[in-house]
Design an enzyme around this catalytic site. Structure first.
Site, PDB file in Angstrom:
ATOM      1  N   LYS A  77       0.839  -1.210   0.000  1.00  0.00           N
ATOM      2  CA  LYS A  77       0.000   0.000   0.000  1.00  0.00           C
ATOM      3  C   LYS A  77       0.875   1.261   0.000  1.00  0.00           C
ATOM      4  O   LYS A  77       0.684   2.156  -0.815  1.00  0.00           O
ATOM      5  CB  LYS A  77      -0.940   0.002   1.224  1.00  0.00           C
ATOM      6  N   THR A  78       1.853   1.296   0.911  1.00  0.00           N
ATOM      7  CA  THR A  78       2.728   2.470   0.989  1.00  0.00           C
ATOM      8  C   THR A  78       3.596   2.576  -0.257  1.00  0.00           C
ATOM      9  O   THR A  78       3.784   3.667  -0.813  1.00  0.00           O
ATOM     10  CB  THR A  78       3.632   2.371   2.249  1.00  0.00           C
ATOM     11  N   ASP A  90      -2.004   6.793   6.301  1.00  0.00           N
ATOM     12  CA  ASP A  90      -1.992   5.368   6.632  1.00  0.00           C
ATOM     13  C   ASP A  90      -3.000   5.134   7.765  1.00  0.00           C
ATOM     14  O   ASP A  90      -3.282   6.053   8.532  1.00  0.00           O
ATOM     15  CB  ASP A  90      -0.571   4.980   7.081  1.00  0.00           C
ATOM     16  N   THR A 147      -6.089  -1.420   6.669  1.00  0.00           N
ATOM     17  CA  THR A 147      -6.163  -2.879   6.711  1.00  0.00           C
ATOM     18  C   THR A 147      -7.612  -3.296   6.938  1.00  0.00           C
ATOM     19  O   THR A 147      -7.929  -4.474   6.883  1.00  0.00           O
ATOM     20  CB  THR A 147      -5.317  -3.406   7.892  1.00  0.00           C
ATOM     21  N   ARG A 152       6.554  -8.248   1.702  1.00  0.00           N
ATOM     22  CA  ARG A 152       7.416  -7.855   2.834  1.00  0.00           C
ATOM     23  C   ARG A 152       7.995  -9.092   3.521  1.00  0.00           C
ATOM     24  O   ARG A 152       9.150  -9.102   3.926  1.00  0.00           O
ATOM     25  CB  ARG A 152       6.636  -7.005   3.836  1.00  0.00           C
TER      26      ARG A 152
END
Ligand code: ADE
Length: 340
Positions: free
Chosen positions: A66-67, A111, A160, A219
């Site tokens: 997302k980031t 965020d 999320t 990640r």
């Protein structure tokens, strides 16, 4: 809380490597091709019109990009990304401070946008709809509201938990990107790319083995790659082979389905203590000594997606696949109705 190798949550070490691995264009970004192609069109259109991108929401479990996508959008638009988070914007004044710093067409990345307070969220509406904010001056009988014009900008939200966003906020996004777990083939490509950036040799079997155990999460894949690099250097000849990747996974107690200790504990609690469920989420969280949010945001989505866990109105159940994977005898239908 013990640090999990498979935790999609970010750690300090990840942050440094996230920057190294972070692709800087949509072309470099691997996977999520449907969204990638759409985003390319929106960027091109906005650039031609010299307008900001429409507001965009990224949702999905942690660690899926997302980031990264927000940074890429800013880069592709040739503008600055200003980054904050729901809990960090404590009051309206803080929001006004952020908004008035934006230059034309900049991106404001928020965020955990589901954690904005109702008051801050409300003061965000005129900003994102009409690029203006209402500022209160004076008090008592002298209080007045003045409207301050802002430069046009794009709000990029990340969450999320889409379910926790209010309907008015959700309706103000022009495009919603729901990020899915990545297939193994995409994770393999991500691992090969990251290995190249780290200058560590890796063979196809090594990449495939790590990809299969990465919980569908870039990640996690990048973190496993770094651990495999350690094992390759100390126990091997420096290259990440299939055998080194398997040793890495075994040492870190990640099984063939990519589940780690915590995933297995969650399923085991349901099977051994609650006859396979249904059992409520609060009970599971208490049994694991983990916050409910972490169980819901981090552990559950992957287990649900992979079919190890089921959701019913009365709570969570362990599926037949979970019993089989953990080598537990599956209950006969007479014992319960969990698979019916
Ligand atoms: N690193 C993390 N996520 C990535 C992605 N989707 N593509 C390329 N590199 C990445």
């Amino acid at each position: 809380m013990a640090e999990r190798v498979l935790s999609p949550a970010e750690s300090g070490d990840d942050d440094r490597f996230d920057r190294l691995f972070r692709p800087s264009s949509l072309d470099e970004y691997i996977g999520q091709s449907k969204h990638k192609e759409n985003l390319k069109v929106f960027v091109e259109a906005a650039r031609r019109r010299k307008e900001p991108l429409d507001h965009i929401l990224f949702c999905g479990p942690p660690g899926l990009g997302k980031t990264t996508l927000a940074y890429i959008l800013a880069k592709e638009m040739g503008v600055t990304l200003h980054s904050t988070s729901g809990p960090a914007v404590e009051h309206k004044g803080a929001l006004a401070g952020l908004l008035t710093k934006l230059e034309a067409n900049d991106l404001l990345f928020i965020d955990e946008i589901h954690r904005l307070t109702p008051a801050v969220e409300e003061s965000l509406y005129p900003a994102i709809e009409a690029f203006q904010i209402d500022i209160m001056t004076g008090d008592g009988p002298y209080a007045t509201t003045i409207q301050l014009a802002l430069k046009p900008f794009t709000m990029v939200g990340a969450t999320t938990r889409t379910g926790l966003l209010t309907a008015p906020l959700l309706s103000r996004f022009g495009y919603i990107v729901r990020l899915d777990y990545y297939p193994v083939e995409d994770l393999e490509k991500i691992i090969l790319r990251s290995a190249r950036l780290l200058e560590v040799p890796i063979d196809p079997a090594g990449a495939r083995e790590l990809a299969a155990r990465s919980r569908g999460t870039p990640r996690v894949a990048n973190r496993l790659l770094r651990r495999a690099r350690d094992f390759a250097e100390v126990l091997g000849k420096g290259a990440i082979t299939g055998a080194i990747a398997r040793t890495t996974a075994e040492r870190l107690e990640i099984d063939s389905a990519g589940l780690d200790e915590m995933d297995r504990r969650l399923l085991t609690v349901i099977i051994e203590h609650y006859d396979g469920g249904p059992v409520g989420i609060d009970t599971i969280a208490a049994a694991l000594s983990e916050p409910r949010d972490t169980v819901e945001d981090v552990y559950e989505p992957f287990l649900l997606q992979q079919g190890f866990l089921g959701r019913t109105p009365r709570g969570r159940i362990a599926t037949r696949k979970a019993y089989e994977h953990l080598g537990k005898p599956t209950p006969t239908p007479a014992q319960g109705d969990m698979f019916s």
